[in-house]
Design a protein around this motif. Structure first.
Motif, PDB file in Angstrom:
ATOM      1  N   GLN A 109       0.854  -1.191   0.000  1.00 27.68           N
ATOM      2  CA  GLN A 109       0.000   0.000   0.000  1.00 27.68           C
ATOM      3  C   GLN A 109       0.883   1.232   0.000  1.00 27.68           C
ATOM      4  O   GLN A 109       1.885   1.270   0.679  1.00 27.68           O
ATOM      5  CB  GLN A 109      -0.879   0.056   1.255  1.00 27.68           C
ATOM      6  N   ASP A 110       0.490   2.241  -0.736  1.00 26.03           N
ATOM      7  CA  ASP A 110       1.283   3.466  -0.700  1.00 26.03           C
ATOM      8  C   ASP A 110       0.870   4.306   0.507  1.00 26.03           C
ATOM      9  O   ASP A 110       0.061   3.890   1.336  1.00 26.03           O
ATOM     10  CB  ASP A 110       1.159   4.243  -2.019  1.00 26.03           C
ATOM     11  N   LYS A 111       1.443   5.482   0.579  1.00 22.44           N
ATOM     12  CA  LYS A 111       1.233   6.331   1.759  1.00 22.44           C
ATOM     13  C   LYS A 111      -0.242   6.649   2.006  1.00 22.44           C
ATOM     14  O   LYS A 111      -0.686   6.781   3.142  1.00 22.44           O
ATOM     15  CB  LYS A 111       2.004   7.641   1.603  1.00 22.44           C
ATOM     16  N   GLU A 112      -0.982   6.805   0.919  1.00 21.56           N
ATOM     17  CA  GLU A 112      -2.407   7.126   1.067  1.00 21.56           C
ATOM     18  C   GLU A 112      -3.256   5.865   1.242  1.00 21.56           C
ATOM     19  O   GLU A 112      -4.478   5.931   1.186  1.00 21.56           O
ATOM     20  CB  GLU A 112      -2.902   7.908  -0.152  1.00 21.56           C
ATOM     21  N   MET A 114      -3.447   3.444  -0.825  1.00 18.60           N
ATOM     22  CA  MET A 114      -3.944   2.896  -2.082  1.00 18.60           C
ATOM     23  C   MET A 114      -3.346   1.517  -2.352  1.00 18.60           C
ATOM     24  O   MET A 114      -2.149   1.315  -2.185  1.00 18.60           O
ATOM     25  CB  MET A 114      -3.599   3.838  -3.239  1.00 18.60           C
TER      26      MET A 114
ATOM     27  N   LYS B  94       2.501   8.576 -10.305  1.00 22.27           N
ATOM     28  CA  LYS B  94       3.260   9.120  -9.172  1.00 22.27           C
ATOM     29  C   LYS B  94       4.446   8.223  -8.886  1.00 22.27           C
ATOM     30  O   LYS B  94       4.329   6.999  -8.939  1.00 22.27           O
ATOM     31  CB  LYS B  94       2.376   9.150  -7.914  1.00 22.27           C
ATOM     32  N   CYS B 127      -6.999   5.213  -9.148  1.00 17.51           N
ATOM     33  CA  CYS B 127      -6.705   6.175  -8.082  1.00 17.51           C
ATOM     34  C   CYS B 127      -7.987   6.640  -7.400  1.00 17.51           C
ATOM     35  O   CYS B 127      -9.090   6.394  -7.870  1.00 17.51           O
ATOM     36  CB  CYS B 127      -5.926   7.362  -8.631  1.00 17.51           C
ATOM     37  N   LYS B 128      -7.802   7.355  -6.296  1.00 15.49           N
ATOM     38  CA  LYS B 128      -8.958   7.773  -5.500  1.00 15.49           C
ATOM     39  C   LYS B 128      -9.940   8.619  -6.291  1.00 15.49           C
ATOM     40  O   LYS B 128     -11.144   8.440  -6.206  1.00 15.49           O
ATOM     41  CB  LYS B 128      -8.471   8.554  -4.274  1.00 15.49           C
TER      42      LYS B 128
END
Lengths: 131, 131
Positions: A109-112, A114, B94, B127-128
DNA sequence: TATAACTTTGTAATAATATAACGTAAGAAA
DNA sequence: TTTCTTACGTTATATTATTACAAAGTTATA
């Protein structure tokens, strides 16, 4: 379950066959050249077959090389979690099948927070033969 | 240490500049189009600059997209350990900077104990914003 | 200075990779 | 059958990247 080869179309079988016979990744136009005697004359015929084979996981694309390699895994529907070892000297390419690695990356998982449904990892180095 | 921008040639600066101004990865011919008013008229001028910038780690190539993105890391000489998050819907890209991930991958050994001096990892998902 | 060695540049041409568009055919489903 | 979908064949073209070579600029050092 893996899609059976019998479900593949004629062109798809032809293209898969030649890739499976190659120890190393094949480029699209090299494939085209090799299957011209079998009636596939134009790029779209090859690219369509390649697209489908990638989609169902029978082959993988080595992105950094624009080349295609047959999947040797038993459960080769896994088109969404691929890792390769590439020798920068002899261009030998091997698929890496490490359940530890794939678990690690599939759960990443990335920082957010996701999560991802797919990844492709390419390792580069010099293989034993070339050292 | 990171190579300073002052060490870059004129063309390299022009190309880096336009990539840094873009929030998203740029394609080579899009870069070419954008720098034609600055005197870079032909593909080799752009590709040479791109090659050099990739080599010194100022930019990275997103292999699955044939596109180039500026490195935002402070220590951007790290051209040999890259990871990206790619949204398959909006194509937002990213760079992932996770020291845990990079440690894990830099230390990865395959079954034969081979280690690698370089890797590139591309994660795909939605993505979100696009969810 | 000069002159050799090297790097960068500009330019034209072309190679290599990939897709669009369109009509036809074949097979499955209604 | 009719419709729908998938695959096929074909031509043309789009996109990505490199080769080759000569000219200009830089650096090193004799």
């Amino acid at each position: 379950m893996a899609q059976k080869q019998e479900n593949l179309s004629k062109n798809q079988k032809i293209v898969l066959d030649i890739i499976e016979k190659s120890a190393q990744p094949m480029k699209a136009y090299s494939i085209l050249f090799n299957v011209q005697k079998k009636g596939l004359k134009a790029p779209p015929q090859v690219y369509r077959a390649l697209d489908k084979l990638v989609e169902i996981g029978k082959i993988h694309k080595i992105e950094s090389r624009n080349a295609f390699i047959a999947c040797r895994n038993s459960a080769c529907t896994i088109a969404n979690a691929t890792a390769f070892s590439i020798c920068e000297s002899c261009e030998d390419v091997k698929e890496i099948s490490s359940s530890k690695l794939s678990k690690y990356l599939s759960n990443f998982q990335d920082k957010e927070g996701m999560k991802y449904n797919k990844y492709n990892l390419e390792f580069f180095g010099i293989c034993k033969k070339c050292k």
